[in-house]
Design an enzyme around this catalytic site. Structure first.
Site, PDB file in Angstrom:
ATOM      1  N   PRO A   2       0.827  -1.212   0.000  1.00  0.00           N
ATOM      2  CG  PRO A   2      -0.836  -1.595   1.586  1.00  0.00           C
ATOM      3  CD  PRO A   2       0.485  -2.114   1.098  1.00  0.00           C
ATOM      4  CD  GLU A   3       2.804   2.829  -4.446  1.00  0.00           C
ATOM      5  OE1 GLU A   3       2.933   3.998  -4.861  1.00  0.00           O
ATOM      6  OE2 GLU A   3       2.966   1.832  -5.175  1.00  0.00           O
ATOM      7  NE  ARG A 114       3.969 -13.337   1.626  1.00  0.00           N
ATOM      8  CZ  ARG A 114       4.646 -12.885   0.576  1.00  0.00           C
ATOM      9  NH1 ARG A 114       4.006 -12.256  -0.398  1.00  0.00           N
ATOM     10  NH2 ARG A 114       5.947 -13.063   0.491  1.00  0.00           N
TER      11      ARG A 114
END
Length: 275
Positions: A2-3, A114
């Site tokens: 995510p940016e 993860r």
């Protein structure tokens, strides 16, 4: 990962549901996400504290507490946040990392499939040092073309790599670097110190524009990203170059080139429009 648009979307969704709420109980199910804070200290600090503000810095969600501490979570590739109004199902608990039960019995959950994300807990001094190492926010009013050029002044590295350096510019990652450079008609491999003032101005405008458009579409969902309400972003339908290597350029029709030579990440560009 995510940016800026994705994390900004998340915190805007979470803020009205969390700000002003007291944390009654904390359950940390995994500790490998912690950075420079122990499990016991995190739980002790969060319990009984009130979440005063939910905001964003670069690609990080920032939860400011009434104790003046800040919990900072970087979700990275597989992290997500939700506030549940009911008990969680077994499936919802499967990848839950942090669960904060609020005083009204709602549950704020950070999930990470993860566990690539990180959780930090900083006091005021720690926060000043942390945020001071990050570059300016590209959607702030103070982010002018002049300020942008000054931040990258003298940088010899490829321009794509330079604008993804979080010490120079906050929140821009691979997706939006590809898109902004295409919109600015700049070759991603061009040395930053070779850019003219006019090229800096074009790139500045392109970065701001693509981030604003992505934010208006709640970000880009390619695989795991979800908003703070569990929805998918929509900007993936507007991508012009990212992930489109070998396809035709939307501007000139030439086939887009994909390479990993610039920064070991997937870089897609038009060899004609971005000469």
């Amino acid at each position: 990962m995510p940016e800026l648009p994705e994390v900004e979307t998340i915190v805007r969704d979470l803020a009205p549901r969390l700000e002003g709420c007291r944390i009654a109980h904390v359950h940390l199910r995994k500790t490998d996400v912690l950075r420079q804070v122990s499990k016991s200290r995190l739980i002790k600090t969060l319990t009984g504290n009130t979440i005063e503000q939910v905001s964003r810095r670069a690609k990080h969600a920032v939860f400011r507490l009434s104790s003046s501490n800040r919990m900072i979570i970087q979700p990275r590739m597989t992290g997500s946040f939700l506030v549940h109004d009911r008990p969680l199902t077994r499936a919802e608990l499967k990848y839950a990392v942090l669960l904060c039960t609020l005083s009204d019995d709602r549950v704020f959950v950070y999930r990470d499939v993860r566990r690539l994300g990180t959780i930090w807990l900083l006091d005021e001094e720690g926060w000043i040092g942390y945020t001071g190492r990050i570059g300016p926010e590209p959607l702030d009013e103070t982010f002018t073309p002049f300020a942008f050029a000054h931040r990258l002044q003298g940088t010899r590295t490829a321009v794509k790599k330079a604008i993804m350096d979080q010490r120079r510019l906050a929140g821009v990652g691979n997706i939006y670097a590809n898109e902004a450079l295409f919109d600015a008609r700049l070759n991603p491999a061009k040395p930053t110190n070779k850019l003219s003032l006019e090229e800096f101005a074009r790139l500045h405008a392109a970065i701001v524009d693509v981030l604003q458009r992505a934010l208006a579409s709640s970000g880009t969902t390619l695989r795991n990203y979800r908003t703070g309400t569990g929805e998918r972003g929509r900007f993936q339908f507007e991508l012009r170059v990212y992930g489109r290597g070998g396809e035709k350029c939307v501007r000139c029709g030439k086939r887009l080139t994909a390479t990993h030579k610039i920064d070991l990440r997937a870089t897609t560009f038009c060899p004609r429009c971005q000469r």
